[in-house]
Design a protein around this motif. Sequence first.
Motif, PDB file in Angstrom:
ATOM      1  N   VAL A 364       3.139  43.740  14.045  1.00  0.00           N
ATOM      2  CA  VAL A 364       3.054  42.111  14.534  1.00  0.00           C
ATOM      3  C   VAL A 364       2.093  42.234  15.714  1.00  0.00           C
ATOM      4  O   VAL A 364       2.319  42.689  16.766  1.00  0.00           O
ATOM      5  N   ASN A 365       0.726  41.283  15.306  1.00  0.00           N
ATOM      6  CA  ASN A 365      -0.038  41.012  16.589  1.00  0.00           C
ATOM      7  C   ASN A 365       0.111  39.631  17.075  1.00  0.00           C
ATOM      8  O   ASN A 365      -0.072  38.568  16.427  1.00  0.00           O
ATOM      9  N   MET A 366       0.808  39.796  18.212  1.00  0.00           N
ATOM     10  CA  MET A 366       0.922  38.339  18.879  1.00  0.00           C
ATOM     11  C   MET A 366      -0.100  37.470  19.145  1.00  0.00           C
ATOM     12  O   MET A 366      -0.090  36.185  19.140  1.00  0.00           O
ATOM     13  N   SER A 367      -1.300  38.070  19.362  1.00  0.00           N
ATOM     14  CA  SER A 367      -2.402  37.239  19.623  1.00  0.00           C
ATOM     15  C   SER A 367      -2.891  36.596  18.477  1.00  0.00           C
ATOM     16  O   SER A 367      -3.340  35.644  18.633  1.00  0.00           O
ATOM     17  N   GLU A 368      -2.652  37.333  17.442  1.00  0.00           N
ATOM     18  CA  GLU A 368      -2.985  36.920  16.001  1.00  0.00           C
ATOM     19  C   GLU A 368      -2.066  35.462  15.556  1.00  0.00           C
ATOM     20  O   GLU A 368      -2.368  34.349  15.047  1.00  0.00           O
ATOM     21  N   CYS A 369      -0.783  35.715  16.023  1.00  0.00           N
ATOM     22  CA  CYS A 369       0.231  34.909  15.748  1.00  0.00           C
ATOM     23  C   CYS A 369      -0.064  33.726  16.613  1.00  0.00           C
ATOM     24  O   CYS A 369       0.341  32.561  16.018  1.00  0.00           O
ATOM     25  N   MET A 370      -0.351  33.763  17.824  1.00  0.00           N
ATOM     26  CA  MET A 370      -0.456  32.542  18.551  1.00  0.00           C
ATOM     27  C   MET A 370      -1.979  31.773  18.264  1.00  0.00           C
ATOM     28  O   MET A 370      -2.005  30.473  18.273  1.00  0.00           O
ATOM     29  N   LYS A 371      -2.836  32.614  17.623  1.00  0.00           N
ATOM     30  CA  LYS A 371      -3.956  32.049  17.173  1.00  0.00           C
ATOM     31  C   LYS A 371      -3.549  31.035  15.918  1.00  0.00           C
ATOM     32  O   LYS A 371      -4.275  29.786  15.586  1.00  0.00           O
ATOM     33  N   THR A 372      -2.730  31.718  15.057  1.00  0.00           N
ATOM     34  CA  THR A 372      -2.337  30.963  14.177  1.00  0.00           C
ATOM     35  C   THR A 372      -1.451  29.753  14.525  1.00  0.00           C
ATOM     36  O   THR A 372      -1.607  28.561  13.843  1.00  0.00           O
ATOM     37  N   LEU A 373      -0.830  29.884  15.589  1.00  0.00           N
ATOM     38  CA  LEU A 373      -0.121  28.568  15.855  1.00  0.00           C
ATOM     39  C   LEU A 373      -0.976  27.554  16.281  1.00  0.00           C
ATOM     40  O   LEU A 373      -0.559  26.304  15.661  1.00  0.00           O
ATOM     41  N   GLY A 374      -1.985  27.660  16.885  1.00  0.00           N
ATOM     42  CA  GLY A 374      -2.909  26.731  17.401  1.00  0.00           C
ATOM     43  C   GLY A 374      -3.491  25.973  15.923  1.00  0.00           C
ATOM     44  O   GLY A 374      -4.214  25.068  16.144  1.00  0.00           O
ATOM     45  N   GLU A 375      -3.826  26.962  14.895  1.00  0.00           N
ATOM     46  CA  GLU A 375      -4.701  26.460  13.539  1.00  0.00           C
ATOM     47  C   GLU A 375      -3.681  25.680  12.923  1.00  0.00           C
ATOM     48  O   GLU A 375      -4.115  24.601  12.327  1.00  0.00           O
TER      49      GLU A 375
END
Length: 551
Positions: A364-375
Amino acid sequence: MTQAPDTAARRLVETLVINGVDHVFCVPGESYLAVLDALYDVRDQIKLVICRHEAGAANMAEAYGKLTGRPGICMVTRGPGATHASIGVHTAHQDSTPMILFVGQVGLADRGRGAFQEVDYREVFGGLAKWATEIESPERTVEVVERAFATALQGRMGPVVIALPEDILHDQGGPEPKQAVTPARAALSPAFLAELNERLSKAERPLLVLGGSGWTDEAAMAIGDWSERLGLPVALSFRRKDILSNDRPNYAGDLGLGCNPKLTARAKGADLIIALGARLGENPTQGYSLFDRTETGGRLVHIHPGPEELGRVWPTLMAAVSDNSLAALALSELKPGRSWHDEAETAHADYLAFSTSVAVTGAVNMSECMKTLGEVLEPTAVVTNGAGNFAAWLHRFYGHKACRTQLAPTSGAMGYGVPAAVAAAIMEPGRQVVNIAGDGDFMMTAQELATLVQYDAKAVFVVVDNGTYGTIRMHQERDYPARVSGTDLKNPDFVRFAEAFGLTAARVETTEGFRPALEAALAADGPALIHLITSPEDIAPGRTISQLRAG
Protein backbone atom coordinates in the motif's frame (compact mmCIF):
# COMPACT_ATOMS: atom_id res chain seq x y z
CA MET A 1 -40.44 18.35 38.75
CA THR A 2 -41.35 21.40 36.69
CA GLN A 3 -38.92 24.30 36.68
CA ALA A 4 -39.94 27.90 37.16
CA PRO A 5 -39.64 29.91 33.91
CA ASP A 6 -36.92 32.20 35.24
CA THR A 7 -34.32 29.87 36.78
CA ALA A 8 -30.61 30.28 36.13
CA ALA A 9 -30.70 27.09 34.05
CA ARG A 10 -33.37 28.54 31.78
CA ARG A 11 -31.59 31.89 31.51
CA LEU A 12 -28.45 30.03 30.44
CA VAL A 13 -30.33 28.20 27.69
CA GLU A 14 -32.12 31.39 26.60
CA THR A 15 -28.71 33.03 26.19
CA LEU A 16 -27.54 30.15 24.00
CA VAL A 17 -30.63 30.45 21.81
CA ILE A 18 -30.38 34.22 21.34
CA ASN A 19 -26.71 33.80 20.35
CA GLY A 20 -27.57 31.40 17.55
CA VAL A 21 -26.45 28.13 19.13
CA ASP A 22 -27.93 25.25 17.16
CA HIS A 23 -25.92 22.27 18.48
CA VAL A 24 -24.83 21.27 21.99
CA PHE A 25 -22.47 18.30 22.40
CA CYS A 26 -22.72 16.58 25.76
CA VAL A 27 -22.37 13.61 28.03
CA PRO A 28 -25.21 13.95 30.55
CA GLY A 29 -24.65 14.32 34.27
CA GLU A 30 -26.86 14.72 37.32
CA SER A 31 -24.98 17.89 38.23
CA TYR A 32 -26.62 19.86 35.41
CA LEU A 33 -29.95 18.12 34.95
CA ALA A 34 -31.71 21.46 35.25
CA VAL A 35 -29.92 22.68 32.09
CA LEU A 36 -30.77 19.48 30.22
CA ASP A 37 -34.39 19.98 31.19
CA ALA A 38 -34.33 23.57 29.91
CA LEU A 39 -32.83 22.34 26.64
CA TYR A 40 -35.83 20.04 26.22
CA ASP A 41 -38.08 23.07 25.73
CA VAL A 42 -35.90 24.38 22.85
CA ARG A 43 -35.26 21.02 21.17
CA ASP A 44 -36.62 22.44 17.91
CA GLN A 45 -33.91 25.14 17.99
CA ILE A 46 -30.92 23.39 19.59
CA LYS A 47 -29.93 19.85 18.64
CA LEU A 48 -28.57 18.05 21.68
CA VAL A 49 -25.93 15.56 20.56
CA ILE A 50 -25.35 12.83 23.14
CA CYS A 51 -21.77 11.56 22.97
CA ARG A 52 -20.14 8.44 24.38
CA HIS A 53 -17.15 10.09 26.08
CA GLU A 54 -16.45 13.60 27.25
CA ALA A 55 -13.28 13.80 25.12
CA GLY A 56 -15.44 13.04 22.10
CA ALA A 57 -17.98 15.69 23.10
CA ALA A 58 -15.31 18.35 23.61
CA ASN A 59 -13.59 17.50 20.32
CA MET A 60 -16.93 17.72 18.52
CA ALA A 61 -17.54 21.17 19.99
CA GLU A 62 -14.06 22.24 18.91
CA ALA A 63 -14.71 20.95 15.39
CA TYR A 64 -18.00 22.88 15.34
CA GLY A 65 -16.06 26.05 16.19
CA LYS A 66 -13.59 25.42 13.36
CA LEU A 67 -16.34 24.80 10.80
CA THR A 68 -18.62 27.70 11.74
CA GLY A 69 -16.44 30.36 13.38
CA ARG A 70 -18.99 30.39 16.24
CA PRO A 71 -18.35 28.95 19.70
CA GLY A 72 -18.85 25.20 19.89
CA ILE A 73 -20.86 24.34 23.00
CA CYS A 74 -20.01 21.34 25.17
CA MET A 75 -21.65 20.25 28.43
CA VAL A 76 -20.21 17.67 30.81
CA THR A 77 -20.54 16.73 34.43
CA ARG A 78 -18.12 17.53 37.23
CA GLY A 79 -14.83 15.84 38.14
CA PRO A 80 -13.97 13.07 35.67
CA GLY A 81 -16.37 14.49 33.11
CA ALA A 82 -14.53 17.81 33.11
CA THR A 83 -11.05 16.31 33.10
CA HIS A 84 -11.96 14.00 30.22
CA ALA A 85 -13.15 17.07 28.31
CA SER A 86 -9.95 18.99 28.98
CA ILE A 87 -8.34 17.59 25.82
CA GLY A 88 -10.84 19.49 23.69
CA VAL A 89 -10.19 22.66 25.65
CA HIS A 90 -6.45 22.28 25.10
CA THR A 91 -6.97 21.81 21.36
CA ALA A 92 -9.29 24.82 21.18
CA HIS A 93 -6.65 26.92 22.95
CA GLN A 94 -3.77 25.77 20.73
CA ASP A 95 -5.90 26.08 17.58
CA SER A 96 -7.50 29.45 18.46
CA THR A 97 -10.99 27.95 18.19
CA PRO A 98 -14.03 29.54 19.86
CA MET A 99 -15.59 27.14 22.34
CA ILE A 100 -17.54 27.20 25.61
CA LEU A 101 -17.42 24.26 28.01
CA PHE A 102 -20.13 24.13 30.68
CA VAL A 103 -19.24 21.89 33.62
CA GLY A 104 -21.57 20.73 36.36
CA GLN A 105 -20.29 21.57 39.83
CA VAL A 106 -21.04 20.68 43.44
CA GLY A 107 -23.48 22.97 45.18
CA LEU A 108 -22.21 26.25 46.57
CA ALA A 109 -23.03 25.11 50.10
CA ASP A 110 -20.60 22.18 49.78
CA ARG A 111 -17.78 23.92 47.95
CA GLY A 112 -14.39 23.57 49.60
CA ARG A 113 -15.34 20.43 51.54
CA GLY A 114 -13.82 18.00 49.06
CA ALA A 115 -17.30 16.96 48.05
CA PHE A 116 -17.99 14.14 45.60
CA GLN A 117 -16.15 14.91 42.33
CA GLU A 118 -15.37 18.46 43.45
CA VAL A 119 -12.77 20.31 41.39
CA ASP A 120 -11.60 23.90 41.40
CA TYR A 121 -12.20 24.67 37.73
CA ARG A 122 -10.57 28.07 37.78
CA GLU A 123 -7.38 26.39 38.91
CA VAL A 124 -7.59 23.35 36.63
CA PHE A 125 -8.50 25.24 33.46
CA GLY A 126 -6.80 28.56 34.20
CA GLY A 127 -3.86 27.78 31.93
CA LEU A 128 -5.85 25.96 29.25
CA ALA A 129 -8.71 28.38 28.63
CA LYS A 130 -8.94 32.09 27.83
CA TRP A 131 -11.21 32.39 30.86
CA ALA A 132 -12.32 29.88 33.49
CA THR A 133 -15.03 30.90 35.91
CA GLU A 134 -17.95 29.74 38.04
CA ILE A 135 -21.46 31.18 38.25
CA GLU A 136 -21.76 32.11 41.89
CA SER A 137 -24.63 34.58 41.67
CA PRO A 138 -27.57 33.06 39.76
CA GLU A 139 -28.95 36.46 38.84
CA ARG A 140 -25.74 37.14 36.87
CA THR A 141 -26.09 34.01 34.69
CA VAL A 142 -26.81 35.92 31.49
CA GLU A 143 -23.96 38.32 32.16
CA VAL A 144 -21.44 35.51 32.61
CA VAL A 145 -22.57 33.55 29.54
CA GLU A 146 -22.59 36.67 27.37
CA ARG A 147 -19.07 37.46 28.53
CA ALA A 148 -18.09 33.91 27.60
CA PHE A 149 -19.27 34.46 24.02
CA ALA A 150 -17.40 37.76 23.80
CA THR A 151 -14.22 36.27 25.27
CA ALA A 152 -14.30 33.21 23.01
CA LEU A 153 -14.74 35.35 19.88
CA GLN A 154 -12.68 38.48 20.49
CA GLY A 155 -8.96 38.86 19.83
CA ARG A 156 -7.29 35.49 19.42
CA MET A 157 -10.27 33.15 19.59
CA GLY A 158 -10.28 30.38 22.16
CA PRO A 159 -12.11 28.35 24.80
CA VAL A 160 -14.00 29.46 27.91
CA VAL A 161 -14.94 27.17 30.81
CA ILE A 162 -17.95 27.90 33.04
CA ALA A 163 -18.69 25.81 36.14
CA LEU A 164 -22.36 25.48 37.12
CA PRO A 165 -22.99 24.83 40.84
CA GLU A 166 -25.91 22.41 40.93
CA ASP A 167 -27.99 24.26 43.50
CA ILE A 168 -27.96 27.71 41.88
CA LEU A 169 -29.29 26.34 38.59
CA HIS A 170 -32.70 26.16 40.31
CA ASP A 171 -32.53 29.70 41.70
CA GLN A 172 -34.00 32.81 40.14
CA GLY A 173 -31.77 33.66 37.19
CA GLY A 174 -32.10 37.41 36.94
CA PRO A 175 -32.94 39.38 33.80
CA GLU A 176 -33.41 37.57 30.51
CA PRO A 177 -31.01 38.13 27.57
CA LYS A 178 -32.01 40.90 25.15
CA GLN A 179 -29.65 40.52 22.18
CA ALA A 180 -26.85 38.43 20.74
CA VAL A 181 -23.25 39.25 21.57
CA THR A 182 -21.52 41.24 18.84
CA PRO A 183 -17.77 40.69 19.23
CA ALA A 184 -15.40 43.58 18.71
CA ARG A 185 -13.13 43.39 15.66
CA ALA A 186 -9.88 45.29 15.22
CA ALA A 187 -8.88 46.47 11.75
CA LEU A 188 -5.72 47.76 10.08
CA SER A 189 -5.16 51.49 10.04
CA PRO A 190 -4.74 53.45 6.76
CA ALA A 191 -1.23 54.45 7.85
CA PHE A 192 -0.21 50.82 8.39
CA LEU A 193 -1.62 49.79 5.01
CA ALA A 194 0.15 52.65 3.24
CA GLU A 195 3.51 51.75 4.77
CA LEU A 196 3.00 48.06 4.00
CA ASN A 197 2.15 48.87 0.39
CA GLU A 198 5.34 50.89 0.10
CA ARG A 199 7.49 48.10 1.54
CA LEU A 200 5.80 45.52 -0.67
CA SER A 201 6.51 47.61 -3.74
CA LYS A 202 10.24 47.38 -2.99
CA ALA A 203 10.34 43.66 -2.15
CA GLU A 204 12.11 41.30 -4.53
CA ARG A 205 11.33 37.97 -2.84
CA PRO A 206 8.19 38.44 -0.69
CA LEU A 207 6.27 35.61 0.95
CA LEU A 208 2.72 35.75 2.32
CA VAL A 209 2.01 33.35 5.20
CA LEU A 210 -1.63 32.78 6.19
CA GLY A 211 -2.90 31.01 9.29
CA GLY A 212 -5.14 31.29 12.30
CA SER A 213 -8.89 31.01 12.71
CA GLY A 214 -12.04 32.96 12.00
CA TRP A 215 -11.63 33.18 8.23
CA THR A 216 -14.67 33.95 6.12
CA ASP A 217 -15.11 32.61 2.60
CA GLU A 218 -15.16 36.18 1.29
CA ALA A 219 -11.90 37.14 2.94
CA ALA A 220 -10.10 33.95 1.95
CA MET A 221 -11.22 34.35 -1.66
CA ALA A 222 -10.27 38.05 -1.71
CA ILE A 223 -6.71 37.60 -0.49
CA GLY A 224 -6.33 34.50 -2.66
CA ASP A 225 -7.38 36.39 -5.79
CA TRP A 226 -5.20 39.38 -4.86
CA SER A 227 -2.08 37.33 -4.25
CA GLU A 228 -2.67 35.36 -7.43
CA ARG A 229 -3.00 38.54 -9.51
CA LEU A 230 0.30 39.80 -8.12
CA GLY A 231 2.09 36.47 -8.34
CA LEU A 232 2.79 36.73 -4.61
CA PRO A 233 3.84 33.29 -3.28
CA VAL A 234 1.58 32.10 -0.44
CA ALA A 235 2.40 29.55 2.24
CA LEU A 236 -0.19 28.27 4.69
CA SER A 237 0.56 27.61 8.33
CA PHE A 238 0.52 24.23 10.07
CA ARG A 239 -2.82 22.47 9.49
CA ARG A 240 -4.39 25.53 7.88
CA LYS A 241 -4.19 24.15 4.34
CA ASP A 242 -7.83 24.95 3.64
CA ILE A 243 -7.61 28.75 3.83
CA LEU A 244 -6.81 28.87 0.10
CA SER A 245 -7.20 26.37 -2.69
CA ASN A 246 -3.96 24.46 -3.04
CA ASP A 247 -4.50 24.54 -6.81
CA ARG A 248 -3.78 28.27 -7.02
CA PRO A 249 -0.72 28.93 -9.22
CA ASN A 250 1.00 30.92 -6.45
CA TYR A 251 0.50 28.34 -3.70
CA ALA A 252 3.88 27.43 -2.24
CA GLY A 253 2.88 24.74 0.28
CA ASP A 254 2.34 24.52 4.01
CA LEU A 255 4.75 25.36 6.79
CA GLY A 256 4.32 22.37 9.06
CA LEU A 257 5.86 19.10 10.14
CA GLY A 258 7.79 17.46 7.31
CA CYS A 259 7.92 20.76 5.43
CA ASN A 260 9.20 20.95 1.86
CA PRO A 261 12.89 21.90 2.16
CA LYS A 262 12.49 24.26 -0.80
CA LEU A 263 9.70 26.12 0.99
CA THR A 264 11.89 26.33 4.07
CA ALA A 265 14.65 27.83 1.92
CA ARG A 266 12.17 30.26 0.35
CA ALA A 267 11.05 31.47 3.77
CA LYS A 268 14.63 31.86 4.93
CA GLY A 269 15.51 33.84 1.80
CA ALA A 270 12.43 36.07 1.64
CA ASP A 271 13.22 39.77 1.97
CA LEU A 272 9.67 40.52 3.18
CA ILE A 273 7.43 38.09 5.05
CA ILE A 274 3.82 39.10 5.64
CA ALA A 275 2.39 36.74 8.28
CA LEU A 276 -1.37 37.15 8.65
CA GLY A 277 -3.14 35.18 11.38
CA ALA A 278 -0.30 32.71 11.90
CA ARG A 279 1.23 32.70 15.39
CA LEU A 280 4.57 31.50 13.95
CA GLY A 281 4.91 28.94 16.71
CA GLU A 282 7.08 25.85 16.97
CA ASN A 283 5.74 23.70 14.11
CA PRO A 284 5.37 26.38 11.40
CA THR A 285 8.87 27.66 12.17
CA GLN A 286 10.48 24.21 12.20
CA GLY A 287 11.29 24.22 15.91
CA TYR A 288 11.93 27.98 15.93
CA SER A 289 14.76 27.50 13.43
CA LEU A 290 13.10 28.96 10.32
CA PHE A 291 13.94 32.54 11.27
CA ASP A 292 16.77 34.25 13.07
CA ARG A 293 15.67 36.63 15.80
CA THR A 294 18.53 38.94 14.95
CA GLU A 295 17.13 39.65 11.48
CA THR A 296 13.33 39.27 11.57
CA GLY A 297 13.09 42.88 12.71
CA GLY A 298 14.15 43.86 9.22
CA ARG A 299 11.71 41.76 7.19
CA LEU A 300 8.78 40.40 9.21
CA VAL A 301 5.35 42.03 9.04
CA HIS A 302 3.15 40.29 11.60
CA ILE A 303 -0.62 40.79 11.72
CA HIS A 304 -2.60 38.92 14.35
CA PRO A 305 -5.88 39.36 16.26
CA GLY A 306 -4.14 38.77 19.60
CA PRO A 307 -1.71 41.51 20.66
CA GLU A 308 0.00 39.08 23.03
CA GLU A 309 1.26 37.10 20.02
CA LEU A 310 3.05 40.06 18.41
CA GLY A 311 6.69 40.21 19.46
CA ARG A 312 6.22 37.10 21.58
CA VAL A 313 9.07 35.28 19.85
CA TRP A 314 10.02 37.24 16.75
CA PRO A 315 10.96 40.95 16.56
CA THR A 316 9.03 42.64 13.76
CA LEU A 317 9.55 45.24 11.11
CA MET A 318 5.85 46.08 11.34
CA ALA A 319 3.13 44.67 13.59
CA ALA A 320 -0.60 45.24 13.86
CA VAL A 321 -3.58 43.87 15.74
CA SER A 322 -6.43 42.95 13.40
CA ASP A 323 -9.15 40.42 12.79
CA ASN A 324 -7.83 38.00 10.18
CA SER A 325 -10.68 38.44 7.72
CA LEU A 326 -10.78 42.23 8.01
CA ALA A 327 -7.02 42.34 7.48
CA ALA A 328 -7.25 40.05 4.45
CA LEU A 329 -9.93 42.23 2.86
CA ALA A 330 -7.83 45.33 3.48
CA LEU A 331 -4.67 43.77 2.05
CA SER A 332 -6.56 42.72 -1.05
CA GLU A 333 -7.02 46.41 -1.90
CA LEU A 334 -3.29 47.18 -1.94
CA LYS A 335 -1.67 48.05 -5.27
CA PRO A 336 2.11 47.75 -4.93
CA GLY A 337 2.65 48.48 -8.60
CA ARG A 338 4.62 45.34 -9.36
CA SER A 339 4.26 41.57 -9.50
CA TRP A 340 6.31 38.45 -8.81
CA HIS A 341 4.88 35.83 -11.18
CA ASP A 342 8.25 34.18 -11.78
CA GLU A 343 8.63 33.66 -8.02
CA ALA A 344 5.10 32.28 -7.80
CA GLU A 345 5.67 29.89 -10.70
CA THR A 346 8.81 28.51 -9.11
CA ALA A 347 7.18 28.23 -5.69
CA HIS A 348 4.19 26.33 -7.03
CA ALA A 349 6.40 24.06 -9.12
CA ASP A 350 8.34 23.22 -5.96
CA TYR A 351 5.04 22.40 -4.20
CA LEU A 352 3.89 20.16 -7.05
CA ALA A 353 7.20 18.31 -7.12
CA PHE A 354 7.12 17.77 -3.36
CA SER A 355 3.55 16.47 -3.49
CA THR A 356 4.35 13.95 -6.23
CA SER A 357 3.94 10.34 -5.09
CA VAL A 358 6.95 8.64 -3.54
CA ALA A 359 8.06 5.02 -3.64
CA VAL A 360 7.35 2.67 -0.73
CA THR A 361 8.38 -0.87 0.20
CA GLY A 362 4.94 -2.25 1.07
CA ALA A 363 1.86 -3.19 -0.96
CA VAL A 364 0.00 0.00 0.00
CA ASN A 365 1.46 3.32 -1.12
CA MET A 366 -0.12 5.96 1.09
CA SER A 367 1.02 8.79 -1.19
CA GLU A 368 -0.96 7.23 -4.04
CA CYS A 369 -3.96 6.64 -1.78
CA MET A 370 -4.03 10.27 -0.69
CA LYS A 371 -3.75 11.37 -4.32
CA THR A 372 -6.74 9.14 -5.07
CA LEU A 373 -8.62 10.76 -2.19
CA GLY A 374 -8.13 14.14 -3.86
CA GLU A 375 -9.33 12.82 -7.21
CA VAL A 376 -12.48 11.15 -5.86
CA LEU A 377 -13.74 13.59 -3.23
CA GLU A 378 -15.84 16.65 -3.99
CA PRO A 379 -14.03 20.01 -3.58
CA THR A 380 -16.15 20.85 -0.53
CA ALA A 381 -15.54 17.52 1.25
CA VAL A 382 -14.47 17.81 4.89
CA VAL A 383 -11.36 15.78 5.72
CA THR A 384 -10.45 15.20 9.36
CA ASN A 385 -7.51 13.68 11.15
CA GLY A 386 -5.99 13.34 14.59
CA ALA A 387 -2.26 12.92 15.12
CA GLY A 388 0.32 10.40 14.03
CA ASN A 389 2.69 9.72 11.16
CA PHE A 390 -0.26 8.70 8.96
CA ALA A 391 -1.18 12.41 8.87
CA ALA A 392 2.11 13.27 7.16
CA TRP A 393 0.91 11.39 4.08
CA LEU A 394 -2.44 13.18 4.13
CA HIS A 395 -1.05 16.70 4.52
CA ARG A 396 1.70 16.25 1.94
CA PHE A 397 -0.25 14.51 -0.82
CA TYR A 398 -3.86 15.68 -0.44
CA GLY A 399 -4.73 19.14 -1.73
CA HIS A 400 -7.57 21.19 -0.26
CA LYS A 401 -9.72 23.14 -2.70
CA ALA A 402 -12.11 25.12 -0.49
CA CYS A 403 -12.21 27.00 2.79
CA ARG A 404 -13.23 25.11 5.94
CA THR A 405 -12.59 21.63 4.57
CA GLN A 406 -9.81 20.66 7.00
CA LEU A 407 -10.46 19.64 10.59
CA ALA A 408 -7.09 18.86 12.13
CA PRO A 409 -5.56 19.73 15.51
CA THR A 410 -2.51 21.97 15.56
CA SER A 411 -2.27 20.73 19.15
CA GLY A 412 -1.20 17.32 17.86
CA ALA A 413 -4.03 15.59 19.73
CA MET A 414 -4.55 11.92 18.97
CA GLY A 415 -8.19 10.89 18.83
CA TYR A 416 -9.42 14.18 17.38
CA GLY A 417 -10.33 13.06 13.87
CA VAL A 418 -13.15 10.61 14.65
CA PRO A 419 -15.30 12.97 16.76
CA ALA A 420 -14.50 15.84 14.37
CA ALA A 421 -15.88 13.77 11.51
CA VAL A 422 -18.94 12.83 13.56
CA ALA A 423 -19.62 16.49 14.34
CA ALA A 424 -19.20 17.56 10.71
CA ALA A 425 -21.47 14.78 9.49
CA ILE A 426 -24.20 15.67 11.99
CA MET A 427 -23.94 19.41 11.32
CA GLU A 428 -23.75 19.31 7.53
CA PRO A 429 -25.40 16.12 6.22
CA GLY A 430 -25.12 17.28 2.62
CA ARG A 431 -21.30 17.29 2.58
CA GLN A 432 -18.91 14.42 2.12
CA VAL A 433 -16.96 13.79 5.33
CA VAL A 434 -13.89 11.56 5.48
CA ASN A 435 -11.72 10.81 8.49
CA ILE A 436 -8.15 9.58 7.97
CA ALA A 437 -6.93 7.93 11.17
CA GLY A 438 -4.02 5.88 12.32
CA ASP A 439 -4.78 2.67 14.19
CA GLY A 440 -3.70 4.10 17.54
CA ASP A 441 -5.35 7.43 16.80
CA PHE A 442 -8.65 5.78 15.81
CA MET A 443 -8.98 3.63 18.91
CA MET A 444 -8.76 6.60 21.26
CA THR A 445 -12.24 7.82 20.29
CA ALA A 446 -13.69 4.99 18.20
CA GLN A 447 -16.69 4.70 20.51
CA GLU A 448 -18.09 7.86 18.89
CA LEU A 449 -19.09 5.73 15.91
CA ALA A 450 -22.11 4.98 18.08
CA THR A 451 -22.92 8.70 18.16
CA LEU A 452 -22.68 8.90 14.38
CA VAL A 453 -25.09 5.98 13.94
CA GLN A 454 -27.50 7.26 16.59
CA TYR A 455 -28.01 10.48 14.63
CA ASP A 456 -28.23 8.78 11.20
CA ALA A 457 -25.17 10.69 10.01
CA LYS A 458 -22.84 9.57 7.26
CA ALA A 459 -19.05 9.69 7.15
CA VAL A 460 -16.25 7.50 5.84
CA PHE A 461 -13.42 6.39 8.13
CA VAL A 462 -10.10 5.23 6.71
CA VAL A 463 -8.12 3.42 9.40
CA VAL A 464 -4.45 3.27 8.41
CA ASP A 465 -3.21 0.23 10.28
CA ASN A 466 0.54 -0.34 10.58
CA GLY A 467 0.38 -1.95 14.03
CA THR A 468 2.44 0.69 15.79
CA TYR A 469 2.38 4.15 17.29
CA GLY A 470 4.14 5.45 14.19
CA THR A 471 5.41 8.87 15.25
CA ILE A 472 6.90 7.57 18.48
CA ARG A 473 8.30 4.52 16.68
CA MET A 474 10.01 6.78 14.14
CA HIS A 475 11.73 8.79 16.85
CA GLN A 476 12.51 5.61 18.78
CA GLU A 477 14.21 4.01 15.77
CA ARG A 478 16.18 7.20 15.15
CA ASP A 479 17.42 7.55 18.73
CA TYR A 480 17.39 3.90 19.89
CA PRO A 481 17.65 1.75 16.73
CA ALA A 482 16.09 -1.73 16.86
CA ARG A 483 15.13 -1.35 20.53
CA VAL A 484 11.35 -1.41 20.13
CA SER A 485 9.69 -0.70 23.44
CA GLY A 486 6.16 0.51 24.14
CA THR A 487 5.16 1.22 20.54
CA ASP A 488 3.84 -2.06 19.05
CA LEU A 489 0.05 -2.49 18.88
CA LYS A 490 -2.21 -5.55 18.70
CA ASN A 491 -5.30 -4.31 16.88
CA PRO A 492 -8.81 -5.70 16.48
CA ASP A 493 -10.34 -6.66 13.16
CA PHE A 494 -11.50 -3.16 12.26
CA VAL A 495 -13.98 -4.46 9.67
CA ARG A 496 -15.85 -6.52 12.26
CA PHE A 497 -15.48 -3.69 14.78
CA ALA A 498 -17.14 -1.22 12.41
CA GLU A 499 -19.87 -3.69 11.45
CA ALA A 500 -20.75 -4.07 15.12
CA PHE A 501 -21.71 -0.38 15.12
CA GLY A 502 -23.75 -0.74 11.93
CA LEU A 503 -21.20 0.56 9.43
CA THR A 504 -20.36 -1.13 6.16
CA ALA A 505 -16.67 -1.97 6.06
CA ALA A 506 -13.95 -3.36 3.81
CA ARG A 507 -10.35 -4.45 4.24
CA VAL A 508 -7.82 -3.11 1.72
CA GLU A 509 -4.29 -4.49 1.42
CA THR A 510 -3.09 -2.98 -1.88
CA THR A 511 -2.87 0.48 -3.42
CA GLU A 512 -5.06 -0.67 -6.32
CA GLY A 513 -7.80 -1.74 -3.92
CA PHE A 514 -8.18 1.67 -2.32
CA ARG A 515 -10.05 3.53 -5.06
CA PRO A 516 -12.90 1.03 -5.49
CA ALA A 517 -13.22 0.70 -1.72
CA LEU A 518 -13.39 4.49 -1.32
CA GLU A 519 -15.94 4.89 -4.09
CA ALA A 520 -18.07 2.12 -2.59
CA ALA A 521 -17.85 3.68 0.88
CA LEU A 522 -18.93 7.09 -0.43
CA ALA A 523 -21.82 5.51 -2.34
CA ALA A 524 -23.04 3.48 0.64
CA ASP A 525 -26.42 4.31 2.18
CA GLY A 526 -24.85 4.96 5.57
CA PRO A 527 -21.44 5.38 7.21
CA ALA A 528 -18.55 3.19 6.15
CA LEU A 529 -15.04 2.21 7.17
CA ILE A 530 -11.98 1.14 5.20
CA HIS A 531 -9.39 -0.91 7.05
CA LEU A 532 -6.20 -0.01 5.17
CA ILE A 533 -3.27 -2.29 5.97
CA THR A 534 0.13 -0.61 5.62
CA SER A 535 3.67 -1.66 6.39
CA PRO A 536 5.40 -0.21 9.47
CA GLU A 537 8.59 -0.23 7.38
CA ASP A 538 7.18 2.75 5.44
CA ILE A 539 7.14 4.83 8.59
CA ALA A 540 6.90 8.24 6.87
CA PRO A 541 7.09 9.71 3.36
CA GLY A 542 10.59 8.99 2.08
CA ARG A 543 11.64 7.25 5.31
CA THR A 544 11.83 3.61 6.27
CA ILE A 545 12.65 1.93 9.55
CA SER A 546 15.65 0.28 7.90
CA GLN A 547 17.04 3.68 6.91
CA LEU A 548 16.51 5.01 10.42
CA ARG A 549 18.30 2.04 11.93
CA ALA A 550 21.18 2.47 9.52
CA GLY A 551 21.56 6.07 10.63
